[in-house]
Design a protein around this motif. Structure first.
Motif, PDB file in Angstrom:
ATOM      1  N   THR A   1     -34.778  13.702 -34.261  1.00  0.00           N
ATOM      2  CA  THR A   1     -35.698  12.720 -34.857  1.00  0.00           C
ATOM      3  C   THR A   1     -35.339  11.305 -34.403  1.00  0.00           C
ATOM      4  OG1 THR A   1     -34.338  12.615 -36.846  1.00  0.00           O
ATOM      5  CG2 THR A   1     -36.199  14.112 -36.886  1.00  0.00           C
ATOM      6  N   ILE A   2     -34.064  11.032 -34.262  1.00  0.00           N
ATOM      7  CA  ILE A   2     -33.633   9.717 -33.795  1.00  0.00           C
ATOM      8  C   ILE A   2     -34.062   9.527 -32.342  1.00  0.00           C
ATOM      9  CG2 ILE A   2     -31.634   8.269 -33.278  1.00  0.00           C
ATOM     10  CD1 ILE A   2     -30.258   9.536 -35.691  1.00  0.00           C
ATOM     11  N   GLN A   3     -33.895  10.554 -31.526  1.00  0.00           N
ATOM     12  CA  GLN A   3     -34.305  10.467 -30.131  1.00  0.00           C
ATOM     13  C   GLN A   3     -35.801  10.204 -30.012  1.00  0.00           C
ATOM     14  OE1 GLN A   3     -32.822  14.166 -28.441  1.00  0.00           O
ATOM     15  NE2 GLN A   3     -31.554  12.958 -27.046  1.00  0.00           N
ATOM     16  N   ARG A   4     -36.585  10.918 -30.817  1.00  0.00           N
ATOM     17  CA  ARG A   4     -38.038  10.707 -30.778  1.00  0.00           C
ATOM     18  C   ARG A   4     -38.398   9.292 -31.218  1.00  0.00           C
ATOM     19  NH1 ARG A   4     -39.301  16.435 -32.979  1.00  0.00           N
ATOM     20  NH2 ARG A   4     -38.190  15.523 -34.688  1.00  0.00           N
ATOM     21  N   TYR A   5     -37.731   8.811 -32.266  1.00  0.00           N
ATOM     22  CA  TYR A   5     -37.998   7.457 -32.758  1.00  0.00           C
ATOM     23  C   TYR A   5     -37.684   6.418 -31.679  1.00  0.00           C
ATOM     24  CZ  TYR A   5     -37.372   3.093 -35.277  1.00  0.00           C
ATOM     25  OH  TYR A   5     -37.431   1.784 -35.662  1.00  0.00           O
ATOM     26  N   LEU A   6     -36.523   6.522 -31.055  1.00  0.00           N
ATOM     27  CA  LEU A   6     -36.135   5.573 -30.017  1.00  0.00           C
ATOM     28  C   LEU A   6     -37.075   5.644 -28.817  1.00  0.00           C
ATOM     29  CD1 LEU A   6     -32.243   5.900 -30.152  1.00  0.00           C
ATOM     30  CD2 LEU A   6     -33.656   4.019 -31.007  1.00  0.00           C
ATOM     31  N   ALA A   7     -37.499   6.838 -28.470  1.00  0.00           N
ATOM     32  CA  ALA A   7     -38.441   6.988 -27.361  1.00  0.00           C
ATOM     33  C   ALA A   7     -39.767   6.313 -27.691  1.00  0.00           C
ATOM     34  CB  ALA A   7     -38.666   8.470 -27.052  1.00  0.00           C
ATOM     35  N   GLU A   8     -40.224   6.466 -28.933  1.00  0.00           N
ATOM     36  CA  GLU A   8     -41.496   5.868 -29.338  1.00  0.00           C
ATOM     37  C   GLU A   8     -41.430   4.345 -29.348  1.00  0.00           C
ATOM     38  OE1 GLU A   8     -45.372   5.455 -30.241  1.00  0.00           O
ATOM     39  OE2 GLU A   8     -44.354   7.297 -29.663  1.00  0.00           O
ATOM     40  N   ILE A   9     -40.389   3.766 -29.904  1.00  0.00           N
ATOM     41  CA  ILE A   9     -40.322   2.300 -29.929  1.00  0.00           C
ATOM     42  C   ILE A   9     -40.102   1.749 -28.526  1.00  0.00           C
ATOM     43  CG2 ILE A   9     -39.590   2.156 -32.339  1.00  0.00           C
ATOM     44  CD1 ILE A   9     -36.779   1.489 -31.355  1.00  0.00           C
ATOM     45  N   GLY A  10     -39.404   2.469 -27.679  1.00  0.00           N
ATOM     46  CA  GLY A  10     -39.248   2.044 -26.293  1.00  0.00           C
ATOM     47  C   GLY A  10     -40.567   2.057 -25.554  1.00  0.00           C
ATOM     48  N   ARG A  11     -41.383   3.049 -25.832  1.00  0.00           N
ATOM     49  CA  ARG A  11     -42.701   3.156 -25.208  1.00  0.00           C
ATOM     50  C   ARG A  11     -43.591   2.008 -25.668  1.00  0.00           C
ATOM     51  NH1 ARG A  11     -42.776   8.217 -25.038  1.00  0.00           N
ATOM     52  NH2 ARG A  11     -43.190   8.591 -27.220  1.00  0.00           N
ATOM     53  N   LYS A  12     -43.539   1.660 -26.958  1.00  0.00           N
ATOM     54  CA  LYS A  12     -44.334   0.540 -27.477  1.00  0.00           C
ATOM     55  C   LYS A  12     -43.902  -0.767 -26.835  1.00  0.00           C
ATOM     56  CE  LYS A  12     -45.421   2.349 -32.033  1.00  0.00           C
ATOM     57  NZ  LYS A  12     -45.176   2.205 -33.472  1.00  0.00           N
ATOM     58  N   GLY A  13     -42.610  -0.972 -26.709  1.00  0.00           N
ATOM     59  CA  GLY A  13     -42.104  -2.195 -26.092  1.00  0.00           C
ATOM     60  C   GLY A  13     -42.583  -2.339 -24.661  1.00  0.00           C
ATOM     61  N   GLY A  14     -42.607  -1.256 -23.934  1.00  0.00           N
ATOM     62  CA  GLY A  14     -43.074  -1.288 -22.559  1.00  0.00           C
ATOM     63  C   GLY A  14     -44.544  -1.648 -22.455  1.00  0.00           C
ATOM     64  N   ARG A  15     -45.337  -1.146 -23.387  1.00  0.00           N
ATOM     65  CA  ARG A  15     -46.772  -1.479 -23.374  1.00  0.00           C
ATOM     66  C   ARG A  15     -46.989  -2.938 -23.736  1.00  0.00           C
ATOM     67  NH1 ARG A  15     -47.501   3.697 -26.114  1.00  0.00           N
ATOM     68  NH2 ARG A  15     -47.568   2.550 -28.056  1.00  0.00           N
ATOM     69  N   LYS A  16     -46.275  -3.442 -24.714  1.00  0.00           N
ATOM     70  CA  LYS A  16     -46.464  -4.826 -25.144  1.00  0.00           C
ATOM     71  C   LYS A  16     -46.036  -5.805 -24.066  1.00  0.00           C
ATOM     72  CE  LYS A  16     -46.131  -4.229 -30.086  1.00  0.00           C
ATOM     73  NZ  LYS A  16     -47.200  -4.988 -30.674  1.00  0.00           N
ATOM     74  N   SER A  17     -44.999  -5.464 -23.309  1.00  0.00           N
ATOM     75  CA  SER A  17     -44.495  -6.404 -22.315  1.00  0.00           C
ATOM     76  C   SER A  17     -45.437  -6.558 -21.126  1.00  0.00           C
ATOM     77  CB  SER A  17     -43.117  -5.971 -21.828  1.00  0.00           C
ATOM     78  OG  SER A  17     -43.207  -4.752 -21.127  1.00  0.00           O
ATOM     79  N   ARG A  18     -46.428  -5.697 -21.000  1.00  0.00           N
ATOM     80  CA  ARG A  18     -47.370  -5.787 -19.884  1.00  0.00           C
ATOM     81  C   ARG A  18     -48.687  -6.432 -20.300  1.00  0.00           C
ATOM     82  NH1 ARG A  18     -44.805  -0.663 -17.972  1.00  0.00           N
ATOM     83  NH2 ARG A  18     -45.879   0.457 -19.602  1.00  0.00           N
ATOM     84  N   ARG A  19     -48.632  -7.293 -21.297  1.00  0.00           N
ATOM     85  CA  ARG A  19     -49.870  -7.943 -21.748  1.00  0.00           C
ATOM     86  C   ARG A  19     -50.358  -8.923 -20.689  1.00  0.00           C
ATOM     87  NH1 ARG A  19     -45.992 -10.663 -25.485  1.00  0.00           N
ATOM     88  NH2 ARG A  19     -45.645 -12.676 -24.527  1.00  0.00           N
ATOM     89  N   ARG A  20     -51.624  -9.200 -20.712  1.00  0.00           N
ATOM     90  CA  ARG A  20     -52.243 -10.132 -19.776  1.00  0.00           C
ATOM     91  C   ARG A  20     -52.433 -11.473 -20.475  1.00  0.00           C
ATOM     92  NH1 ARG A  20     -51.279  -7.955 -15.170  1.00  0.00           N
ATOM     93  NH2 ARG A  20     -52.241  -5.958 -14.839  1.00  0.00           N
ATOM     94  N   LEU A  21     -52.048 -12.539 -19.808  1.00  0.00           N
ATOM     95  CA  LEU A  21     -52.232 -13.884 -20.332  1.00  0.00           C
ATOM     96  C   LEU A  21     -53.153 -14.660 -19.408  1.00  0.00           C
ATOM     97  CD1 LEU A  21     -48.581 -14.922 -21.248  1.00  0.00           C
ATOM     98  CD2 LEU A  21     -50.383 -14.217 -22.804  1.00  0.00           C
ATOM     99  N   ASP A  22     -54.002 -15.461 -20.008  1.00  0.00           N
ATOM    100  CA  ASP A  22     -54.810 -16.330 -19.167  1.00  0.00           C
ATOM    101  C   ASP A  22     -53.905 -17.456 -18.650  1.00  0.00           C
ATOM    102  OD1 ASP A  22     -55.727 -18.918 -21.114  1.00  0.00           O
ATOM    103  OD2 ASP A  22     -55.105 -17.061 -22.119  1.00  0.00           O
ATOM    104  N   PRO A  23     -54.250 -18.074 -17.535  1.00  0.00           N
ATOM    105  CA  PRO A  23     -53.373 -19.076 -16.923  1.00  0.00           C
ATOM    106  C   PRO A  23     -53.026 -20.246 -17.839  1.00  0.00           C
ATOM    107  CG  PRO A  23     -55.087 -18.433 -15.385  1.00  0.00           C
ATOM    108  CD  PRO A  23     -55.420 -17.791 -16.700  1.00  0.00           C
ATOM    109  N   GLU A  24     -53.965 -20.682 -18.656  1.00  0.00           N
ATOM    110  CA  GLU A  24     -53.710 -21.813 -19.552  1.00  0.00           C
ATOM    111  C   GLU A  24     -52.630 -21.476 -20.587  1.00  0.00           C
ATOM    112  OE1 GLU A  24     -56.174 -24.269 -22.897  1.00  0.00           O
ATOM    113  OE2 GLU A  24     -57.246 -23.659 -21.087  1.00  0.00           O
TER     114      GLU A  24
END
Length: 88
Positions: free
Chosen positions: A4-27
């Protein structure tokens, strides 16, 4: 490690990876860089220019002009150049 700990860590790691690839407008990206540079200048020149303010003061986008003005008013040539970079 518990499954359960492994699954939890895998899930939060996956979320972090998705959030870090957000798109920002130049301004918005430029504004983030200005705030980061203002925070860096505030820390670097705190003893010279910002000694009367808390060391852990949180600098935001609205404070960038104030940081630049204070650097120019109270600082040396290095502080002046840092302020010029903030004003671009």
């Amino acid at each position: 490690m518990d499954r359960t700990i492994q699954r939890y860590l895998a899930e939060i790691g996956r979320k972090g990876g998705r959030k870090s690839r957000r798109r920002l407008d130049p301004e918005t990206a430029r504004a983030m860089v200005r705030v980061r540079e203002a925070r860096r200048a505030y820390r670097k020149f705190h003893a010279m220019c910002f000694w009367s303010y808390r060391k852990d003061l949180r600098i935001g986008l609205a404070d960038v002009a104030w940081v630049a003005e204070t650097l120019k008013k109270n600082g040396d040539m290095r502080a002046w150049k840092a302020a010029e970079r903030l004003c671009r």
